[in-house]
Design a protein around this motif. Structure first.
Motif, PDB file in Angstrom:
ATOM      1  N   ASP A  21      -6.074   2.401 -10.199  1.00 44.91           N
ATOM      2  CA  ASP A  21      -4.782   1.744 -10.426  1.00 44.91           C
ATOM      3  C   ASP A  21      -4.581   0.547  -9.502  1.00 44.91           C
ATOM      4  O   ASP A  21      -3.691  -0.283  -9.751  1.00 44.91           O
ATOM      5  CB  ASP A  21      -3.628   2.734 -10.203  1.00 44.91           C
ATOM      6  N   VAL A  22      -5.372   0.461  -8.453  1.00 51.40           N
ATOM      7  CA  VAL A  22      -5.216  -0.616  -7.473  1.00 51.40           C
ATOM      8  C   VAL A  22      -6.085  -1.792  -7.892  1.00 51.40           C
ATOM      9  O   VAL A  22      -7.316  -1.752  -7.790  1.00 51.40           O
ATOM     10  CB  VAL A  22      -5.595  -0.151  -6.055  1.00 51.40           C
ATOM     11  N   VAL A  48       0.837  -1.204   0.000  1.00 56.05           N
ATOM     12  CA  VAL A  48       0.000   0.000   0.000  1.00 56.05           C
ATOM     13  C   VAL A  48       0.869   1.251   0.000  1.00 56.05           C
ATOM     14  O   VAL A  48       0.593   2.227  -0.715  1.00 56.05           O
ATOM     15  CB  VAL A  48      -0.952  -0.016   1.213  1.00 56.05           C
ATOM     16  N   GLN A  49       1.936   1.230   0.794  1.00 52.26           N
ATOM     17  CA  GLN A  49       2.843   2.384   0.821  1.00 52.26           C
ATOM     18  C   GLN A  49       3.461   2.626  -0.550  1.00 52.26           C
ATOM     19  O   GLN A  49       3.686   3.771  -0.948  1.00 52.26           O
ATOM     20  CB  GLN A  49       3.931   2.152   1.871  1.00 52.26           C
ATOM     21  N   SER A  50       3.723   1.548  -1.282  1.00 52.63           N
ATOM     22  CA  SER A  50       4.271   1.681  -2.627  1.00 52.63           C
ATOM     23  C   SER A  50       3.284   2.406  -3.542  1.00 52.63           C
ATOM     24  O   SER A  50       3.674   3.293  -4.323  1.00 52.63           O
ATOM     25  CB  SER A  50       4.598   0.297  -3.196  1.00 52.63           C
ATOM     26  N   PHE A  51       2.009   2.057  -3.443  1.00 50.36           N
ATOM     27  CA  PHE A  51       0.989   2.755  -4.228  1.00 50.36           C
ATOM     28  C   PHE A  51       0.967   4.253  -3.894  1.00 50.36           C
ATOM     29  O   PHE A  51       0.896   5.099  -4.775  1.00 50.36           O
ATOM     30  CB  PHE A  51      -0.393   2.162  -3.948  1.00 50.36           C
ATOM     31  N   LEU A  52       1.021   4.550  -2.587  1.00 48.58           N
ATOM     32  CA  LEU A  52       0.930   5.942  -2.163  1.00 48.58           C
ATOM     33  C   LEU A  52       2.128   6.746  -2.647  1.00 48.58           C
ATOM     34  O   LEU A  52       1.983   7.905  -3.074  1.00 48.58           O
ATOM     35  CB  LEU A  52       0.815   6.009  -0.634  1.00 48.58           C
ATOM     36  N   ARG A  53       3.313   6.166  -2.559  1.00 47.24           N
ATOM     37  CA  ARG A  53       4.519   6.875  -3.023  1.00 47.24           C
ATOM     38  C   ARG A  53       4.435   7.174  -4.520  1.00 47.24           C
ATOM     39  O   ARG A  53       4.974   8.177  -4.987  1.00 47.24           O
ATOM     40  CB  ARG A  53       5.762   6.044  -2.716  1.00 47.24           C
ATOM     41  N   GLU A  54       3.773   6.308  -5.258  1.00 49.99           N
ATOM     42  CA  GLU A  54       3.659   6.481  -6.701  1.00 49.99           C
ATOM     43  C   GLU A  54       2.489   7.377  -7.097  1.00 49.99           C
ATOM     44  O   GLU A  54       2.288   7.640  -8.291  1.00 49.99           O
ATOM     45  CB  GLU A  54       3.510   5.113  -7.373  1.00 49.99           C
ATOM     46  N   GLY A  55       1.709   7.816  -6.124  1.00 48.53           N
ATOM     47  CA  GLY A  55       0.557   8.654  -6.427  1.00 48.53           C
ATOM     48  C   GLY A  55      -0.517   7.924  -7.206  1.00 48.53           C
ATOM     49  O   GLY A  55      -1.174   8.504  -8.081  1.00 48.53           O
TER      50      GLY A  55
END
Length: 268
Positions: free
Chosen positions: A186-187, A174-181
């Motif tokens: 997209d999820v 989830v943190q990876s998704f957030l860092r990528e905006g």
């Protein structure tokens, strides 16, 4: 039944009715390659209790468990299982006594030093699931060396779940998704799977847990959504090729429907 594509040179396994601990009625049975799991996950439980039952220190149980690892990895490679994931050290295991943790990491270092040539010879690629940076320096260095040396192994992938917890793995994704905006759309299941430690690998078809406990213990929670579960009272140090055959035969006898009816499965 399960399906798998494996090299034609791999031989099927057969039950030896004279040596299996649980007598079976009927003729000797064989498993075809299509009946084997592509990905087998194991929770190796019971080392400490195995030792205590013999009035031995817990460290002796872990040493015996390391021998079982060698035997099971060899057997899985022989019969054609393509992915094997072993729950080696969970993030919760840091709560154990320091002497036991030290013994576990010493065994890990010994295992890597002794088994690396064999992994290379047998074409087994070693990977780590978990926070590698959180491990002691010597073990971290040895693991990275072994991962690099075996990366091209074409026949089997051996995953060691080390400093691993499934909830932490999901948070990391989830943190990876957030860092990528990432946007909500997209999820997806596919994009989430690509951010897990098992990215690029099929989900486990079969999960085995030894020593009688019947829970997942924060292990591959997302990946095991449709895995078949097999629990055995046998402690891990006593789990050998015969015990493995029994688990695989139980798996082969099951019908995996993935939400469909049995009639739909039979129609194909």
């Amino acid at each position: 039944m399960t399906q798998q594509s494996t090299p034609p040179s791999v031989q099927p396994i057969a039950r030896n009715s004279d040596t299996d601990p649980e007598p079976q009625a009927g003729p000797q049975t064989e498993l075809s390659l299509e009946q084997l799991p592509v990905h087998l996950a194991i929770i190796m439980d019971g080392n400490g209790r195995w030792a205590q039952a013999r009035n031995l220190p817990r460290e002796a149980g872990h040493k015996a468990g390391a021998e079982a690892v060698r035997a099971v990895v060899t057997e899985c490679r022989r019969i054609g299982i393509r992915y094997l994931t072993l729950y080696t050290f969970s993030s919760e295991n840091w709560n154990r006594p320091k002497t036991e943790i030290s013994a576990l990491f010493t065994l890990l270092l010994d295992f890597l030093r002794q088994e690396l040539p064999r992994l290379e010879e047998q074409g087994i690629a070693l990977k780590v699931l978990g926070n590698l940076d959180g491990l002691p320096l010597a073990q971290r260095t040895a693991l990275r060396h072994a991962i690099k040396r075996t990366a091209a192994g074409p026949h089997m992938t051996l995953n060691l779940a080390l400093n691993y917890g499934s909830r932490a793995e999901l948070i990391r994704a989830v943190q990876s998704f957030l860092r990528e905006g990432a946007r909500p759309e997209d999820v997806t299941e596919e994009s989430l799977a690509q951010r897990l430690y098992t990215a690029g690998q099929p989900d486990p078809d079969l999960l085995i847990r030894t020593s009688g406990e019947q829970r997942l213990s924060n292990y591959l929670l997302y990946q095991c959504a449709y895995s078949e579960l097999y629990f055995t009272p046998t402690p891990w140090p006593d789990f050998d090729a015969t015990q493995l055959r029994m688990a695989l035969e139980a798996y082969a006898a099951r019908s995996r429907r993935f939400g469909k009816t049995q009639e739909q499965i039979d129609a194909h």
